[in-house]
Design an enzyme around this catalytic site. Structure first.
Site, PDB file in Angstrom:
ATOM      1  CB  VAL A  76       9.180   8.566 -27.393  1.00  0.00           C
ATOM      2  CG1 VAL A  76      10.244   8.576 -28.485  1.00  0.00           C
ATOM      3  CG2 VAL A  76       9.327   9.774 -26.480  1.00  0.00           C
ATOM      4  CE1 TYR A  77      11.419   8.818 -32.485  1.00  0.00           C
ATOM      5  CE2 TYR A  77      10.540   7.632 -34.361  1.00  0.00           C
ATOM      6  CZ  TYR A  77      11.597   7.961 -33.544  1.00  0.00           C
ATOM      7  OH  TYR A  77      12.849   7.421 -33.792  1.00  0.00           O
ATOM      8  CB  SER A  78       4.262  13.224 -32.226  1.00  0.00           C
ATOM      9  OG  SER A  78       5.022  14.058 -33.075  1.00  0.00           O
TER      10      SER A  78
END
Length: 338
Positions: free
Chosen positions: A54-56
């Site tokens: 989900v990071y960026s």
């Protein structure tokens, strides 16, 4: 940098784990600079990287994958799944359907044939833990992942997962990833000892408590930034709990100066000095931030310093309950009332 055992796996990892959340549009938008930061961390002795799908929106995994080209086998690589990746309600969570699909997406973004540690980003009240463990077990047997871990599980959820693994002959979580800092000590009461009893490694995140222990915000600070990753309740400078945090940070800054350390070094050293902590995840956005974190790996705090910290924040206490990231489901009105 002296390596430590990751629970009872036999794997040795650095006491600082490079968190990659700030690499990509959420933080450092310069991919080349992010890669330089990763390479510098590896050159400094860090052999452990943690990211998440989900990071960026996947960009963090892609940047890590580019940075590890030619160096993949030298790194213990961890990533996570669970958070929503689209508006589709089936592209999230801990279901078999999503895990089997999303691991392939992470492998592609990381440009790797395997993931060393695949972690459930959050527990789900709507998914049987046996379903999640069953899917992860299949991935271990297929060679796509080496180990599995949990993140932000409560003590009882850790025990339930360990029991299910033994009862059903499934792979077990070998790590837990909770929040931990001088200002957020709640895990000392239950989660840390529970993880230790089960021989798990503990990878703590937010050792600077979202920047509170960086020295960035003091009594005269006008405001603090908020975002989806930093809820406003945690940074509302008018709240009594946050005012108390500001007072504590001022005392900690004085203690650090007396000890010959920076506040950042004191804060990170406090975390990794706990015998139940395997590694502290540090998430730099810039090279300067990484450089400020690295010295903490070699610092041992004296009993006098630890006692003074205990006077400022008692063991097991989280100064502002809004800083916790577990237990939310159990404390909702729906879960408590008829």
């Amino acid at each position: 940098m002296e390596y430590r055992p990751l629970g009872r796996t036999g794997v040795q990892v650095s006491p600082l784990c490079l968190g990659a959340m700030m690499f990509g549009p959420w933080g450092n938008k310069d991919t080349a600079d992010s890669i330089r930061i990763i390479h510098h961390a590896l050159d400094a002795g860090i052999n452990f990287i943690d990211t998440a799908d989900v990071y960026s929106g996947g960009a963090s995994e892609e940047i890590v994958g580019q940075a590890l080209e030619g160096r993949r086998d030298d790194v213990f690589l961890a990533t996570k799944f669970f958070m929503p990746m689209s508006e589709d309600p089936n592209q999230r969570g801990g279901s078999r359907r999503w895990i089997i699909r999303e691991v392939e997406n992470s492998l592609r973004r990381l440009n790797s044939d395997y993931i060393d540690l695949y972690q459930v980003h959050r527990p789900s009240p709507d998914t049987d833990v046996e379903e999640t463990l069953g899917a992860l077990t299949d991935l271990v047997r297929q060679g796509k992942i080496r180990y599995i871990g949990s993140s932000s599980y409560s003590g009882s959820q850790i025990v339930e997962a360990q029991w299910a693994s033994r009862e059903r002959n499934l792979e077990r979580f070998v790590t837990e990833q909770p929040p931990y800092s001088i200002l957020v000590r709640g895990i000392e009461e239950d989660i840390l000892p529970t993880a230790q009893r089960h021989g798990m490694g503990t990878l703590t995140y937010s050792p600077l408590s979202g920047g509170w222990l960086s020295g960035r915000w003091r009594k005269d600070s006008a405001s603090a930034p908020t975002s989806s990753a930093r809820p406003s309740a945690r940074f509302d400078m008018t709240s009594p709990a946050n005012q108390q945090k500001l007072d504590i940070v001022a005392e900690l800054a004085r203690l650090a100066e007396q000890t010959g350390l920076t506040l950042i070094e004191l804060a990170i050293a406090f975390v990794i000095n706990h015998p139940g902590v395997t590694a502290a995840i540090v998430g730099p956005r810039t090279m300067e931030q990484l450089e400020s974190y690295l010295p903490a790996a070699d610092i041992t705090l004296s009993t006098d310093v630890l006692d003074r910290i205990d006077q400022l924040v008692a063991p097991g206490v989280t100064v502002n309950p809004d800083d916790n990231s577990y237990g939310a489901n159990e404390l909702t009105p729906v879960a408590r009332r008829r």
